[in-house]
Design an enzyme around this catalytic site. Structure first.
Site, PDB file in Angstrom:
ATOM      1  N   TYR A 118       0.868  -1.185   0.000  1.00 16.82           N
ATOM      2  CA  TYR A 118       0.000   0.000   0.000  1.00 16.82           C
ATOM      3  C   TYR A 118       0.897   1.224   0.000  1.00 16.82           C
ATOM      4  O   TYR A 118       1.803   1.330   0.843  1.00 16.82           O
ATOM      5  CB  TYR A 118      -0.883   0.003   1.264  1.00 16.82           C
ATOM      6  CG  TYR A 118      -1.660   1.290   1.448  1.00 16.82           C
ATOM      7  CD1 TYR A 118      -2.979   1.398   0.995  1.00 16.82           C
ATOM      8  CD2 TYR A 118      -1.078   2.405   2.059  1.00 16.82           C
ATOM      9  CE1 TYR A 118      -3.692   2.578   1.147  1.00 16.82           C
ATOM     10  CE2 TYR A 118      -1.797   3.592   2.208  1.00 16.82           C
ATOM     11  CZ  TYR A 118      -3.090   3.668   1.749  1.00 16.82           C
ATOM     12  OH  TYR A 118      -3.792   4.829   1.886  1.00 16.82           O
ATOM     13  N   GLU A 206      -3.761   7.443  -3.952  1.00 15.94           N
ATOM     14  CA  GLU A 206      -3.682   6.205  -3.171  1.00 15.94           C
ATOM     15  C   GLU A 206      -3.546   5.011  -4.106  1.00 15.94           C
ATOM     16  O   GLU A 206      -4.413   4.771  -4.953  1.00 15.94           O
ATOM     17  CB  GLU A 206      -4.943   6.037  -2.309  1.00 15.94           C
ATOM     18  CG  GLU A 206      -4.885   4.815  -1.417  1.00 15.94           C
ATOM     19  CD  GLU A 206      -6.164   4.637  -0.607  1.00 15.94           C
ATOM     20  OE1 GLU A 206      -7.228   4.373  -1.206  1.00 15.94           O
ATOM     21  OE2 GLU A 206      -6.105   4.761   0.628  1.00 15.94           O
TER      22      GLU A 206
END
Ligand code: GDP
Ligand code: MN
Length: 398
Positions: A118, A206
């Site tokens: 991530y 993101e």
């Protein structure tokens, strides 16, 4: 302004970030053509079909599926296009899928050498600085990771004077447990990602998951991007990426009229001048036992035309049972506003189908109150805050 995954990936790619390649299409036939083209370019026979909507968690909702041949591409694309995709981030009705991204399959089944990370860049409002947030726990809900294993999320604050410095990029790659070629690749990835974020005036980028392939390439498999609305005037190329189908229809319409409107879930519509007073008015509505149906700041001018436009926008929400107008006459005089409200009310006729309570305070408030009371119209007036709250309470009780 939020973007679709494919648009976010386009921006990333233009800044040199490696992405999982894909082609966006609107029909199942186009999907097959796109898959053939990707096979020619990448050699992969498998493809991933991904719903393009402004919501995360698409995988969980059945909006991301693997196709192992062209028949499956056609079948799956046909299923996903036109569906109302429900994910943990949408309402229960879901979001209509208008287009899908046909991607090269970049995962190798049973391959233990691939890993998912991530990585995001966002503004830390507490420090006023941009930061890179990253974790080894990619591919799943970052909210769950934050709750259950917060020590697995790292942050790196960026000094605006220097930007992301090479040491920081290397530190991120190191903390993600990478070495050798993968470490170098991740350093490049993070550096280019940060550049994309800054130079597109975004407030969030993101990437979840960031994939490390078994041949140690690092690439963006997903992209969730928010561009700062206040910067769009100088980012026309990104403004063109706006997809109003993904936004609240009433908000889009209000925005086009220059009204600052936010749709909420309650039953009392409100029209106010000034954001601070609008917040106080929402509290007032709560005190009266109602719930605000919207936030609407009409701004400095409250003439008949603007007031009517505001009323019509508020009434598009079927949950509205009453409207409270709360306007402070500072620069704008209350009597002028009262005249505007009366004219708008008359002009709307039957379209105004809920009780209207008007509180005008400030310059010429007394004249305004009299104008409203003498208008012979079904309007209720108030000058004090409490008086307005009580009147809202009374109409809700009816
Ligand atoms: P999200 O669910 O909306 O966050 O959508 P993502 O783009 O993150 O995709 C969801 C999941 O699909 C990812 O976490 C991956 O596990 C999986 N996925 C994405 N691309 C591929 C691919 O090329 N091959 C395979 N097998 N799975 C993929
Ligand atoms: Mn994702």
């Amino acid at each position: 302004m939020n973007l679709h995954e494919y648009q976010g990936k386009e921006i990333l790619s233009s800044f040199g970030v490696r992405i999982q390649r894909g082609v966006v299409v609107q029909t199942a036939d186009e999907a097959v053509e796109a898959a053939k083209k990707l096979t020619e370019e990448t050699g992969t026979g498998w493809h991933v079909i991904k719903a393009q909507v402004h919501a995360g968690g698409r995988g969980k909702g059945g909006g991301v599926k693997l196709a192992k041949n062209l028949d499956q591409v056609k079948e799956i694309a046909g299923q996903i296009i036109g569906m109302d995709l429900v994910t943990p981030q949408t309402s229960a009705e879901g979001k209509r899928v208008h287009q899908v991204l046909i991607c090269e399959d970049v995962y190798y089944p049973g391959d233990s050498e691939t890993s998912e990370f991530y990585v995001s860049v966002l503004l830390n409002r507490a420090t006023g600085r941009n930061m890179v947030m990253y974790s080894t726990e990619g591919g799943m809900d970052i909210e769950t990771v934050a709750e259950e294993t917060p020590h697995l999320i790292f942050t790196e604050e960026i000094d605006p004077a220097t930007g992301l410095i090479p040491f920081q990029a290397r530190k991120i790659a190191f903390n993600l447990g990478l070495s050798g070629k993968a470490h170098k690749e991740m350093t490049k990835f993070v550096t280019a990602l940060y550049k994309a974020y800054v130079e597109s005036d975004s407030s969030m980028f993101e990437i979840n998951p960031v994939l490390k392939t078994s041949d140690d390439l690092i690439m963006a498999v997903d992209a969730k991007v928010t561009i700062d609305d206040n910067a769009l005037y100088r980012r026309k190329e990104y403004l063109a990426m706006r997809d109003t189908r993904e936004e609240n229809a009433i908000e889009v319409e209000a925005g086009a009229l220059g009204l600052n409107y936010v749709d909420l879930d309650g039953n009392v519509g409100c029209m106010v001048n000034g954001a601070g007073l609008a917040m106080a008015t929402m509290d007032l509505i709560k005190m009266s036992g109602g719930e605000p149906a919207n936030f609407l700041d009409v701004g400095g001018t409250a003439d008949a035309e603007r007031v009517e436009a505001g009323f019509r926008i508020i009434l598009k929400d079927p949950n509205v049972k009453a409207i409270l107008v709360n306007i402070f006459g500072g620069i704008v005089r209350c009597d002028r506003v009262a005249e505007g409200i009366i004219a708008a009310f008359k002009n709307m006729g039957d379209a105004m189908n809920v009780p209207l309570i008007v509180r005008l305070q400030g310059t010429n408030a007394d004249i305004a109150k009299k104008l409203i009371e003498d208008s012979g119209l079904d309007l209720q007036s108030a000058t004090a805050f409490k008086e307005a709250a009580d009147k809202v309470k009374a109409v809700l009780a009816q």
